[in-house]
Design a protein around this motif. Structure first.
Motif, PDB file in Angstrom:
ATOM      1  N   HIS A  79       0.809  -1.218   0.000  1.00  0.00           N
ATOM      2  CA  HIS A  79       0.000   0.000   0.000  1.00  0.00           C
ATOM      3  C   HIS A  79       0.841   1.267   0.000  1.00  0.00           C
ATOM      4  CE1 HIS A  79      -3.274  -2.756   0.076  1.00  0.00           C
ATOM      5  NE2 HIS A  79      -4.031  -1.746  -0.308  1.00  0.00           N
ATOM      6  N   ALA A  80       2.109   1.145   0.409  1.00  0.00           N
ATOM      7  CA  ALA A  80       3.009   2.305   0.227  1.00  0.00           C
ATOM      8  C   ALA A  80       3.148   2.551  -1.276  1.00  0.00           C
ATOM      9  CB  ALA A  80       4.369   2.032   0.852  1.00  0.00           C
ATOM     10  N   LEU A  81       3.190   1.437  -2.047  1.00  0.00           N
ATOM     11  CA  LEU A  81       3.319   1.575  -3.508  1.00  0.00           C
ATOM     12  C   LEU A  81       1.985   1.972  -4.151  1.00  0.00           C
ATOM     13  CD1 LEU A  81       5.300   1.034  -5.970  1.00  0.00           C
ATOM     14  CD2 LEU A  81       4.095  -1.135  -6.201  1.00  0.00           C
ATOM     15  N   THR A  82       0.906   1.262  -3.775  1.00  0.00           N
ATOM     16  CA  THR A  82      -0.361   1.486  -4.494  1.00  0.00           C
ATOM     17  C   THR A  82      -0.993   2.830  -4.145  1.00  0.00           C
ATOM     18  OG1 THR A  82      -1.536   0.225  -2.805  1.00  0.00           O
ATOM     19  CG2 THR A  82      -0.939  -0.947  -4.810  1.00  0.00           C
ATOM     20  N   VAL A  83      -1.134   3.093  -2.834  1.00  0.00           N
ATOM     21  CA  VAL A  83      -1.765   4.362  -2.456  1.00  0.00           C
ATOM     22  C   VAL A  83      -0.733   5.491  -2.537  1.00  0.00           C
ATOM     23  CG1 VAL A  83      -3.018   5.609  -0.659  1.00  0.00           C
ATOM     24  CG2 VAL A  83      -3.434   3.173  -0.991  1.00  0.00           C
ATOM     25  N   GLY A  84       0.485   5.213  -1.998  1.00  0.00           N
ATOM     26  CA  GLY A  84       1.502   6.259  -1.936  1.00  0.00           C
ATOM     27  C   GLY A  84       1.973   6.708  -3.307  1.00  0.00           C
ATOM     28  N   PHE A  85       2.399   5.779  -4.134  1.00  0.00           N
ATOM     29  CA  PHE A  85       2.950   6.172  -5.437  1.00  0.00           C
ATOM     30  C   PHE A  85       1.875   6.215  -6.529  1.00  0.00           C
ATOM     31  CE2 PHE A  85       5.504   5.036  -9.377  1.00  0.00           C
ATOM     32  CZ  PHE A  85       5.950   6.337  -9.580  1.00  0.00           C
ATOM     33  N   ILE A  86       1.214   5.057  -6.748  1.00  0.00           N
ATOM     34  CA  ILE A  86       0.325   4.965  -7.916  1.00  0.00           C
ATOM     35  C   ILE A  86      -0.870   5.914  -7.781  1.00  0.00           C
ATOM     36  CG2 ILE A  86      -1.157   3.390  -9.235  1.00  0.00           C
ATOM     37  CD1 ILE A  86       0.803   1.119  -8.393  1.00  0.00           C
ATOM     38  N   MET A  87      -1.545   5.793  -6.627  1.00  0.00           N
ATOM     39  CA  MET A  87      -2.743   6.626  -6.472  1.00  0.00           C
ATOM     40  C   MET A  87      -2.385   8.116  -6.362  1.00  0.00           C
ATOM     41  SD  MET A  87      -5.748   6.170  -3.844  1.00  0.00           S
ATOM     42  CE  MET A  87      -7.004   5.559  -4.886  1.00  0.00           C
ATOM     43  N   MET A  88      -1.344   8.422  -5.614  1.00  0.00           N
ATOM     44  CA  MET A  88      -0.938   9.822  -5.434  1.00  0.00           C
ATOM     45  C   MET A  88      -0.617  10.450  -6.797  1.00  0.00           C
ATOM     46  SD  MET A  88      -0.547  11.635  -2.598  1.00  0.00           S
ATOM     47  CE  MET A  88       0.017  10.577  -1.299  1.00  0.00           C
ATOM     48  N   MET A  89       0.036   9.672  -7.639  1.00  0.00           N
ATOM     49  CA  MET A  89       0.412  10.178  -8.964  1.00  0.00           C
ATOM     50  C   MET A  89      -0.840  10.395  -9.826  1.00  0.00           C
ATOM     51  SD  MET A  89       3.398  10.756 -10.231  1.00  0.00           S
ATOM     52  CE  MET A  89       3.929  11.333 -11.821  1.00  0.00           C
ATOM     53  N   ILE A  90      -1.756   9.437  -9.763  1.00  0.00           N
ATOM     54  CA  ILE A  90      -2.982   9.578 -10.556  1.00  0.00           C
ATOM     55  C   ILE A  90      -3.777  10.792 -10.068  1.00  0.00           C
ATOM     56  CG2 ILE A  90      -5.235   8.502 -11.029  1.00  0.00           C
ATOM     57  CD1 ILE A  90      -3.787   5.807 -11.222  1.00  0.00           C
ATOM     58  N   VAL A  91      -3.843  10.961  -8.738  1.00  0.00           N
ATOM     59  CA  VAL A  91      -4.566  12.117  -8.194  1.00  0.00           C
ATOM     60  C   VAL A  91      -3.882  13.415  -8.653  1.00  0.00           C
ATOM     61  CG1 VAL A  91      -5.152  13.344  -6.062  1.00  0.00           C
ATOM     62  CG2 VAL A  91      -5.547  10.898  -6.218  1.00  0.00           C
ATOM     63  N   GLY A  92      -2.542  13.442  -8.592  1.00  0.00           N
ATOM     64  CA  GLY A  92      -1.799  14.650  -8.969  1.00  0.00           C
ATOM     65  C   GLY A  92      -1.976  14.999 -10.436  1.00  0.00           C
ATOM     66  N   VAL A  93      -1.769  14.014 -11.306  1.00  0.00           N
ATOM     67  CA  VAL A  93      -1.849  14.294 -12.752  1.00  0.00           C
ATOM     68  C   VAL A  93      -3.279  14.660 -13.148  1.00  0.00           C
ATOM     69  CG1 VAL A  93      -1.573  13.285 -15.057  1.00  0.00           C
ATOM     70  CG2 VAL A  93       0.172  12.903 -13.320  1.00  0.00           C
ATOM     71  N   SER A  94      -4.257  13.919 -12.592  1.00  0.00           N
ATOM     72  CA  SER A  94      -5.649  14.228 -12.963  1.00  0.00           C
ATOM     73  C   SER A  94      -6.055  15.601 -12.444  1.00  0.00           C
ATOM     74  CB  SER A  94      -6.604  13.151 -12.441  1.00  0.00           C
ATOM     75  OG  SER A  94      -6.511  13.082 -11.033  1.00  0.00           O
ATOM     76  N   SER A  95      -5.538  15.981 -11.252  1.00  0.00           N
ATOM     77  CA  SER A  95      -5.894  17.295 -10.704  1.00  0.00           C
ATOM     78  C   SER A  95      -5.314  18.416 -11.546  1.00  0.00           C
ATOM     79  CB  SER A  95      -5.358  17.460  -9.277  1.00  0.00           C
ATOM     80  OG  SER A  95      -5.851  16.441  -8.484  1.00  0.00           O
ATOM     81  N   LYS A  96      -4.276  18.099 -12.299  1.00  0.00           N
ATOM     82  CA  LYS A  96      -3.714  19.110 -13.202  1.00  0.00           C
ATOM     83  C   LYS A  96      -4.463  19.122 -14.543  1.00  0.00           C
ATOM     84  CE  LYS A  96       0.407  20.672 -15.537  1.00  0.00           C
ATOM     85  NZ  LYS A  96       0.185  22.054 -15.112  1.00  0.00           N
ATOM     86  N   VAL A  97      -4.651  17.912 -15.102  1.00  0.00           N
ATOM     87  CA  VAL A  97      -5.173  17.911 -16.480  1.00  0.00           C
ATOM     88  C   VAL A  97      -6.681  18.150 -16.575  1.00  0.00           C
ATOM     89  CG1 VAL A  97      -3.321  16.441 -17.361  1.00  0.00           C
ATOM     90  CG2 VAL A  97      -5.458  15.392 -16.691  1.00  0.00           C
ATOM     91  N   VAL A  98      -7.448  17.701 -15.576  1.00  0.00           N
ATOM     92  CA  VAL A  98      -8.905  17.845 -15.721  1.00  0.00           C
ATOM     93  C   VAL A  98      -9.338  19.310 -15.805  1.00  0.00           C
ATOM     94  CG1 VAL A  98     -11.142  17.399 -14.634  1.00  0.00           C
ATOM     95  CG2 VAL A  98      -9.470  15.571 -14.839  1.00  0.00           C
ATOM     96  N   PRO A  99      -8.887  20.200 -14.897  1.00  0.00           N
ATOM     97  CA  PRO A  99      -9.289  21.601 -15.079  1.00  0.00           C
ATOM     98  C   PRO A  99      -8.770  22.170 -16.397  1.00  0.00           C
ATOM     99  CG  PRO A  99      -7.805  21.366 -13.189  1.00  0.00           C
ATOM    100  CD  PRO A  99      -8.114  20.004 -13.670  1.00  0.00           C
TER     101      PRO A  99
END
Ligand code: HEM
Length: 612
Positions: free
Chosen positions: A417-437
């Motif tokens: 979960h350090a990998l899935t939530v920490g890296f994978i999910m955090m990255m998806i949240v970050g990139v989507s928060s940039k590109v969606v707006p």
């Protein structure tokens, strides 16, 4: 020098397109295609040039040339299915997180916490959660992002967008069926095979769309091989899915199940998490971080190491682990352990290559950057934990707990979960928060900062990882761990709502433009989807045409302000049994005088009386 030559790299896209509508065609050529609405995202031209990989001088020259075009030469803004294709995929990803994904994970975690045992929760539930997270959450975001960004980065359009879209309903159906198959196991192998087949078809459609889009673009780039490799891992995971289902859900005996889990769980999850998610994220980072944030581009040598190192360690790790566990040859497992050092080196070296933690100019910073930075910190933590796993098992876990098995479920779950939530999910949240707006025409720097999501996600994950390891020694840690999932779910709900609101704003913008579709003369265009009220607002004199065709209700000013606002011409024709083509032709052909847009249509008194 004429006025048009005043277009500069500092100019914002919407301002330029508004002043010089013809320039949008140039932006479309380099991959704008409806992103950010009719006038493009609220970004500067310099940023657009960098993101879309066009030399700024060339772009400015072409924009200035096109700016002087006659207004009548300006192409109409006509968004197509490929222009906002990311939207349903991202929405499906958010829905997955808040239902079968993180929400279900949090419920499982609470059960484990309350009952103080990792075996307290039905393993089929854990498998269903994991599958929904990987194929659903990760899969939907990867598909949506790739469909949206890949053609634009390559200055082409998406190959067969309608076919590409079918990957979504197929994947949703496959995941739902597979969830039922998990819940009904062990009597559900046929259902699982059907579910897995549908999902494999979805992955094949996705992969072929991306490959064909790249082929038609003929613009090879350094990150392409990461995308292809991730697609290859995705296909392997899809094909292996029913096999793994059989191994984990339908093992003949408890001994057989333990052997299957010990031998195949880690390799299968490595294919999914490292192969699909991490490889794709590393590729996207290569394209996005230097171009979107102006960060340093990793050296050629590092790019090569990144690609071969990561894919090589996944492949070697999978083969060596399965061979070592099934033959009992510990040397193979030691060599497999060495591959984890490569992943740690990648995790430490990659953000250094980008200078990710160095200064980023004020105008380049946005809400996504903090998530991306945190994601790379979690990547280092996760890979360090992976390297440390055997040391932990032999030197800490076994001596302190007295266990005879050199494997701590708690520690490995914490790494995962350090990998899935920490890296994978955090990255998806970050990139989507940039590109969606950006894609929705919302100014990302004025949008919600998402600090609560950032803090809750990091706090939840830190609590989860640390308390899960602590359960090896202190039973009281179970209760802390049990609640940590909900901290993350609250953070993710806020994020999901924000993205949803951004997308809705984008949709509204498009609706307004499709209603107020303009050509270069700023004239309104009537289409079957245009609302009746909008036609009357622009051309009050067309009321007579509607009345002639039997649209009685439009004579009533109240209904004009209510019903006519939501009814399109097409719907109205269907309702009244009027021939759409005939009406449209008449509406479009009527000689339109330049009447003021807001004037109320004049209805003859007698006519109102007869209609009412
Ligand atoms: C709020 C976030 C999440 C919560 C509360 C959560 C909860 C859980 C729980 C309780 C387990 C079983 C316990 C264990 O083996 O440690 C589990 C397993 C798992 N989860 Fe999550 N999870 C979350 C996010 C994710 C994400 C983002 C992914 C993937 C991208 C993921 C993938 C997995 C996988 C692969 C397993 C292992 C299944 C197996 O044993 O084969 N989870 N999760």
């Amino acid at each position: 020098m004429n006025e048009a030559e005043k277009i500069t790299a500092e100019m914002f896209l919407p301002e330029m397109v508004q002043r010089y509508p013809a320039t949008r065609a140039v932006l479309d050529l380099y991959g704008l295609h409806g992103c950010g609405g009719p006038q493009g995202p609220r970004e500067q031209l310099g940023w657009f040039a960098r993101l879309h990989d066009v030399p700024i001088e060339k772009l400015l020259r072409e924009l200035n040339e096109s700016a002087s075009q006659a207004p009548s030469d300006v192409p109409e803004f006509a968004p197509s299915i490929g222009d906002t294709i990311y939207r349903p995929f991202f929405l499906a990803g958010i829905a997955t997180v808040l239902t079968l994904g993180c929400m279900w994970g949090a419920i499982n975690l609470l059960t484990i916490g309350l009952k103080q045992s990792f075996t307290a929760v039905n393993y089929s539930w854990v498998l269903a959660h994991a599958h929904a997270m990987v194929f659903g959450f990760v899969g939907f975001f990867i598909m949506g992002f790739a469909y949206q960004a890949f053609p634009r980065f390559k200055h082409t359009s998406l190959w067969r967008p309608k076919l590409a879209f079918t990957a979504l309903p197929l994947m949703i159906a496959g995941i739902l069926l597979q969830t039922v198959a998990h819940l009904l196991s062990p009597s559900s192998l046929q259902l699982e095979i059907a579910a897995a087949t549908i999902q494999t078809i979805s992955v094949i459609i996705f992969a072929s769309t991306i490959v064909m889009t790249a082929r038609q673009a003929k613009k090879p780039e350094v990150y392409d091989r990461f995308v292809y490799a991730a697609l290859g891992w995705f296909l392997l995971a899809a094909v292996g899915n029913p096999v793994v289902f059989k191994l984990f859900e339908l093992a003949g005996s408890r001994e057989q199940l333990l052997f299957n889990l010990a031998t195949f769980n880690i390799p299968y999850r490595d294919v999914q998490l490292l192969g699909i998610a991490v490889v794709m994220i590393l590729g996207v980072s290569l394209r996005l971080l230097p171009h979107a944030y102006g960060l340093r581009e990793p050296s050629r040598a590092w790019q090569g190491f990144l690609f071969w190192g990561v894919n090589g360690s996944i492949l070697a790790g999978v083969v060596l682990f399965i061979a070592g566990m099934s033959s009992g040859n510990h040397w193979l497992l030691i060599v497999q352990w060495l591959t984890t050092f490569v992943l740690l080196a990648v995790a430490i070296g990659t953000p250094r290559q980008y200078r990710l933690f160095g200064p980023v100019p004020e105008n380049e910073r946005d809400r996504g950057l903090k998530f991306i930075r945190a994601a790379y910190v979690w990547f280092i933590i996760a890979t360090a934990m992976l390297v440390f796993t055997p040391i932990y098992n032999f030197a800490i876990y076994m001596p302190i707990t007295g266990s005879h098995v050199p494997f701590s479920h708690a520690f490995f779950g914490a790494y995962r979960h350090a990998l899935t939530v920490g890296f994978i999910m955090m990255m998806i949240v970050g990139v989507s928060s940039k590109v969606v707006p950006t894609l929705s025409g919302v100014d990302v720097r004025r949008a919600n900062s998402l600090w609560p999501t950032f803090l809750l996600l990091n706090l939840g994950n830190l609590t989860r990882v640390s308390s899960q390891i602590a359960t090896d020694f202190f039973p009281s840690a179970y209760s802390v761990m049990g609640f940590s999932g909900f901290i993350e779910v609250v953070g993710l709900t806020l994020w999901g709502y924000e993205l949803f609101a951004n997308m809705r704003a984008g949709k509204k913008l498009e609706r307004e433009t499709s209603v107020h579709e303009q050509n270069g003369n700023g004239r309104f265009r009537i289409t079957p989807q245009t609302k009746v009220a909008d036609v009357l607002t622009h051309y009050p004199q067309l009321l007579q045409v509607f009345l002639r065709h039997g649209f009685g209700p439009v004579a009533n000013p109240v209904l004009r302000k209510t019903m006519a606002r939501v009814v399109t011409i097409e719907q109205a024709c269907r309702r009244e049994g009027v021939d759409l083509t005939e009406l449209l032709a008449e509406l479009q052909n009527v000689e339109i005088s330049d009447q003021p847009a807001n004037s109320e249509p004049v209805v003859p008194i007698t006519r109102i009386a007869t209609i009412q």
